[in-house]
Design a protein around this motif. Structure first.
Motif, PDB file in Angstrom:
ATOM      1  N   GLU A 174      50.346  39.723  34.848  1.00 24.21           N
ATOM      2  CA  GLU A 174      49.547  41.351  34.749  1.00 24.21           C
ATOM      3  C   GLU A 174      49.129  41.777  36.161  1.00 24.21           C
ATOM      4  OE1 GLU A 174      49.836  43.470  31.848  1.00 24.21           O
ATOM      5  OE2 GLU A 174      51.454  41.836  31.426  1.00 24.21           O
ATOM      6  N   GLY A 175      49.198  40.868  37.304  1.00 22.77           N
ATOM      7  CA  GLY A 175      48.941  41.420  38.469  1.00 22.77           C
ATOM      8  C   GLY A 175      47.340  41.359  38.757  1.00 22.77           C
ATOM      9  N   ALA A 176      46.727  42.341  39.553  1.00 26.33           N
ATOM     10  CA  ALA A 176      45.276  42.300  39.900  1.00 26.33           C
ATOM     11  C   ALA A 176      44.491  42.750  38.866  1.00 26.33           C
ATOM     12  CB  ALA A 176      45.078  43.365  40.979  1.00 26.33           C
ATOM     13  N   ALA A 177      45.029  43.029  37.679  1.00 18.39           N
ATOM     14  CA  ALA A 177      44.043  43.436  36.372  1.00 18.39           C
ATOM     15  C   ALA A 177      43.356  42.126  35.762  1.00 18.39           C
ATOM     16  CB  ALA A 177      44.920  44.116  35.283  1.00 18.39           C
ATOM     17  N   ASN A 178      44.150  40.946  36.248  1.00 14.70           N
ATOM     18  CA  ASN A 178      43.452  39.740  35.805  1.00 14.70           C
ATOM     19  C   ASN A 178      43.018  39.007  36.995  1.00 14.70           C
ATOM     20  OD1 ASN A 178      43.309  40.196  33.061  1.00 14.70           O
ATOM     21  ND2 ASN A 178      45.407  39.086  32.536  1.00 14.70           N
ATOM     22  N   HIS A 179      42.846  39.433  38.155  1.00 12.20           N
ATOM     23  CA  HIS A 179      42.498  38.872  39.648  1.00 12.20           C
ATOM     24  C   HIS A 179      41.398  39.617  40.326  1.00 12.20           C
ATOM     25  CE1 HIS A 179      43.282  38.563  43.785  1.00 12.20           C
ATOM     26  NE2 HIS A 179      43.256  36.991  43.385  1.00 12.20           N
ATOM     27  N   ASP A 245      41.511  40.127  20.798  1.00  7.22           N
ATOM     28  CA  ASP A 245      41.644  40.769  19.688  1.00  7.22           C
ATOM     29  C   ASP A 245      40.767  42.077  19.247  1.00  7.22           C
ATOM     30  OD1 ASP A 245      43.598  38.992  18.839  1.00  7.22           O
ATOM     31  OD2 ASP A 245      42.448  37.558  17.788  1.00  7.22           O
ATOM     32  N   GLN A 246      39.784  42.279  20.249  1.00  4.02           N
ATOM     33  CA  GLN A 246      39.217  43.583  20.029  1.00  4.02           C
ATOM     34  C   GLN A 246      39.452  44.526  20.953  1.00  4.02           C
ATOM     35  OE1 GLN A 246      34.705  42.867  19.276  1.00  4.02           O
ATOM     36  NE2 GLN A 246      35.378  40.722  19.719  1.00  4.02           N
ATOM     37  N   GLY A 247      40.663  44.515  21.655  1.00  5.15           N
ATOM     38  CA  GLY A 247      41.085  45.579  22.613  1.00  5.15           C
ATOM     39  C   GLY A 247      40.924  45.186  24.098  1.00  5.15           C
ATOM     40  N   VAL A 248      40.705  44.037  24.353  1.00  7.95           N
ATOM     41  CA  VAL A 248      40.609  43.814  25.567  1.00  7.95           C
ATOM     42  C   VAL A 248      41.647  43.131  26.314  1.00  7.95           C
ATOM     43  CG1 VAL A 248      39.013  42.590  27.589  1.00  7.95           C
ATOM     44  CG2 VAL A 248      38.003  43.529  25.091  1.00  7.95           C
ATOM     45  N   PHE A 249      42.689  43.986  26.621  1.00  3.00           N
ATOM     46  CA  PHE A 249      44.193  43.699  26.794  1.00  3.00           C
ATOM     47  C   PHE A 249      44.044  43.034  28.336  1.00  3.00           C
ATOM     48  CE2 PHE A 249      43.491  47.822  27.588  1.00  3.00           C
ATOM     49  CZ  PHE A 249      44.203  48.149  28.647  1.00  3.00           C
ATOM     50  N   HIS A 250      43.255  43.284  29.115  1.00  3.87           N
ATOM     51  CA  HIS A 250      43.294  42.620  30.706  1.00  3.87           C
ATOM     52  C   HIS A 250      41.859  42.408  30.750  1.00  3.87           C
ATOM     53  CE1 HIS A 250      46.902  45.471  31.732  1.00  3.87           C
ATOM     54  NE2 HIS A 250      47.350  43.985  31.657  1.00  3.87           N
ATOM     55  N   ASN A 251      41.399  41.468  31.542  1.00  2.00           N
ATOM     56  CA  ASN A 251      40.195  41.198  31.993  1.00  2.00           C
ATOM     57  C   ASN A 251      39.223  42.118  32.910  1.00  2.00           C
ATOM     58  OD1 ASN A 251      37.955  39.093  32.927  1.00  2.00           O
ATOM     59  ND2 ASN A 251      38.504  39.742  34.963  1.00  2.00           N
ATOM     60  N   ASP A 252      40.191  43.232  33.174  1.00  2.00           N
ATOM     61  CA  ASP A 252      39.559  44.638  34.093  1.00  2.00           C
ATOM     62  C   ASP A 252      38.906  45.358  32.973  1.00  2.00           C
ATOM     63  OD1 ASP A 252      41.735  45.910  33.261  1.00  2.00           O
ATOM     64  OD2 ASP A 252      42.278  46.154  35.567  1.00  2.00           O
ATOM     65  N   VAL A 253      39.159  44.990  31.694  1.00  3.29           N
ATOM     66  CA  VAL A 253      38.589  45.916  30.681  1.00  3.29           C
ATOM     67  C   VAL A 253      36.960  45.380  30.176  1.00  3.29           C
ATOM     68  CG1 VAL A 253      38.715  46.810  28.362  1.00  3.29           C
ATOM     69  CG2 VAL A 253      40.783  46.454  29.783  1.00  3.29           C
ATOM     70  N   ILE A 254      36.664  43.938  30.605  1.00  4.01           N
ATOM     71  CA  ILE A 254      35.456  43.207  30.142  1.00  4.01           C
ATOM     72  C   ILE A 254      34.703  42.731  31.195  1.00  4.01           C
ATOM     73  CG2 ILE A 254      36.368  41.101  29.856  1.00  4.01           C
ATOM     74  CD1 ILE A 254      34.464  43.109  27.278  1.00  4.01           C
ATOM     75  N   ALA A 255      35.369  42.699  32.638  1.00  2.00           N
ATOM     76  CA  ALA A 255      34.294  42.596  33.597  1.00  2.00           C
ATOM     77  C   ALA A 255      35.084  43.067  35.282  1.00  2.00           C
ATOM     78  CB  ALA A 255      34.725  40.919  33.973  1.00  2.00           C
ATOM     79  N   VAL A 256      34.214  43.128  36.005  1.00  2.00           N
ATOM     80  CA  VAL A 256      34.647  43.622  37.501  1.00  2.00           C
ATOM     81  C   VAL A 256      33.813  42.756  38.580  1.00  2.00           C
ATOM     82  CG1 VAL A 256      33.150  45.537  37.373  1.00  2.00           C
ATOM     83  CG2 VAL A 256      35.262  45.814  38.954  1.00  2.00           C
ATOM     84  N   GLY A 257      34.606  42.573  39.419  1.00  2.00           N
ATOM     85  CA  GLY A 257      33.700  41.843  40.757  1.00  2.00           C
ATOM     86  C   GLY A 257      34.276  42.487  42.023  1.00  2.00           C
ATOM     87  N   ASN A 258      33.200  42.057  43.057  1.00  2.00           N
ATOM     88  CA  ASN A 258      33.479  42.700  44.438  1.00  2.00           C
ATOM     89  C   ASN A 258      32.396  42.022  45.288  1.00  2.00           C
ATOM     90  OD1 ASN A 258      34.274  44.269  46.715  1.00  2.00           O
ATOM     91  ND2 ASN A 258      32.452  45.419  46.233  1.00  2.00           N
ATOM     92  N   GLY A 259      32.856  41.661  46.331  1.00  2.00           N
ATOM     93  CA  GLY A 259      32.037  40.922  47.524  1.00  2.00           C
ATOM     94  C   GLY A 259      31.635  39.611  46.831  1.00  2.00           C
TER      95      GLY A 259
END
Length: 448
Positions: A174-179, A245-259
């Motif tokens: 799924e590309g960068a949505a999980n990276h 199962d609650q609708g978090v289909f990608h990691n970027d729906v539940i976490a975000v990072g930078n730096g």
């Protein structure tokens, strides 16, 4: 040498519609069959790009795809002229026509995984187009995605492009949505963070029971190998199956990072403490100081996060070292989420400011600010080697808004997708766009 994180935002395509195609994406399914406004969607996205450019961030544009995808329909047995293919698909298999008209390529966080030159064995920026094979309407994107990225990052001295992984369930990517990537400075070696939903071959990893886990561990490992990443510069973590199962289909729906910062929900991952310790240790070896912000479930539930897209936000580093969070209007509309954000920014912590954007057209189809952008870390030399036609400027913004006004409809329903004129409108618009962005021939109708 100065380095930058450049956000390349997806330009919403002329066939933006609410097809409800993405099982597991609550917003996509709940707004299925409603009429959309492609013109408003594109203008909302461009307004965000312009705003970030004016704030001093490096901003680029990633072109949409040709839709309807007549070639995909032909591969499924529909024949005749382009108009006849569309007519027959509408009559005999409307769901396939809707899928072939999806404008989901606007969410370019799914376009590819990108590793900067500071992390890779050969010192080039590496791109691997995501196969997106979990959903048919997205699985047809990667050939054009590869051509568009190749036209944007063409200099082989600085950029390396890999074909999508095999389009089978075991290598769902799924590309960068999980990276994401953590680093002290964008131009220095960092730690690349791959999040997977399941393992295709190792039964020790639990899987969700209701919705599919789209990213496999095996796909993440393969991308890391293709990009020449060292084991010391990679961390793998599993998404919590219960939040999928609650609708978090990608990691970027539940976490975000930078730096050096990870902003995440308490329920986002399995074995969270172990994961955080590994990130801290490996980033420390790169000279960084890993820090995390955990949002407690007692303050923001997973349901709140999914409905507001709190974590599908852009976490941006300002020149003075402070951090800015770009969130959708829906965050302000959720009382618990907005209360949390107010307390977050008033505490004097890492995130000092929140800016709200109206991205309703994208949000109703299941994508927020983070979905709309692909992050590419570039040093000055690499940035100079990028196709200059795709870098956002005030004149380009003006040109693109005029282009949208000329070519986009202000209303689109499912029945409109059966209109062969829509294909002609899309091709006319995209042919002009490739000239504006100086991409050359990247679409099938331009090549065949």
């Amino acid at each position: 040498m100065k380095s930058y994180e450049v956000n390349f935002d997806g330009l919403v395509g002329p066939t933006h519609n609410y097809g409800g195609l993405s099982y597991g994406n609550v917003a996509s399914q709940s707004n299925s069959q409603q009429s959309s406004n492609p013109r408003e969607a594109a203008l909302q996205g461009l307004a965000k790009m312009k705003a970030l450019m004016e704030m001093g961030f490096q901003q680029g544009v990633l072109a949409p795809q040709e839709r309807p995808d007549v070639a995909a329909l032909r591969r499924l047995g529909f024949a005749g002229s382009d108009a006849q293919v569309i007519e027959r698909a509408a009559k005999d298999a409307m769901p396939l026509l809707v899928a072939s008209c999806s404008a989901s390529s606007m969410w370019v966080a799914n376009a590819a995984t990108v590793s900067p030159s500071a992390d890779t064995a050969d010192g080039r920026v590496h791109f691997t187009a995501a196969n997106l094979n979990c959903k048919y309407h997205r699985s047809i994107e990667h050939p054009t995605t590869s051509r568009v990225l190749g036209a944007m990052f063409a200099d082989q001295k600085h950029f390396a492009h890999h074909a999508a992984l095999p389009a089978v369930a075991q290598f769902g990517d799924e590309g960068a949505a999980n990276h994401t990537r953590f680093c002290r400075d964008y131009g220095q070696a960092g730690v690349e963070f791959f999040v997977f939903g399941r393992s295709a071959f190792d039964t020790r990893y639990p899987a969700p029971q209701k919705y599919p886990a789209r990213q496999t561990l095996e796909a993440s490992l393969a991308v890391a190998r293709l990009h020449g990443l060292s084991n010391d510069g990679v961390v793998y973590a599993q998404q919590n199956p219960s939040v999928i199962d609650q609708g978090v289909f990608h990691n970027d729906v539940i976490a975000v990072g930078n730096g050096e910062v990870l902003f995440y929900h308490e329920d986002a991952f399995l074995e969270t403490d172990k994961m955080l310790a590994e990130l801290q240790a490996k980033l420390g070896k790169c000279g960084g100081n890993f820090q995390s912000i955990c949002v407690p479930r007692s303050q923001v539930t997973v349901e709140d996060a999914v409905r507001s897209y709190l974590f599908n936000s852009q976490l941006l580093s300002r020149a003075d070292g402070s951090m800015l969070l770009i969130v959708p209007e829906e965050c302000r509309g959720n009382e618990r989420v907005w209360q949390y954000l107010q307390s977050l920014t008033s505490s004097g912590g890492l995130i000092r400011e929140v800016k709200v954007f109206d991205l309703k057209q994208s949000m109703q189809n299941g994508g927020g600010p983070a979905c709309l952008r692909l992050r590419v870390a570039l040093n000055q030399t690499e940035l100079a080697a990028v196709n200059p036609g795709v870098i956002m400027t005030a004149p380009l913004y003006g040109t693109l808004t005029q282009w949208v006004d000329r070519h986009y409809r202000d209303r689109l329903s499912e029945n409109d997708l059966a209109d062969p004129q829509l294909l002609l409108e899309c091709r006319t618009a995209l042919d002009e766009l490739t000239q504006i962005l100086k991409l050359g021939a990247v679409y099938p109708f331009q090549i065949n």
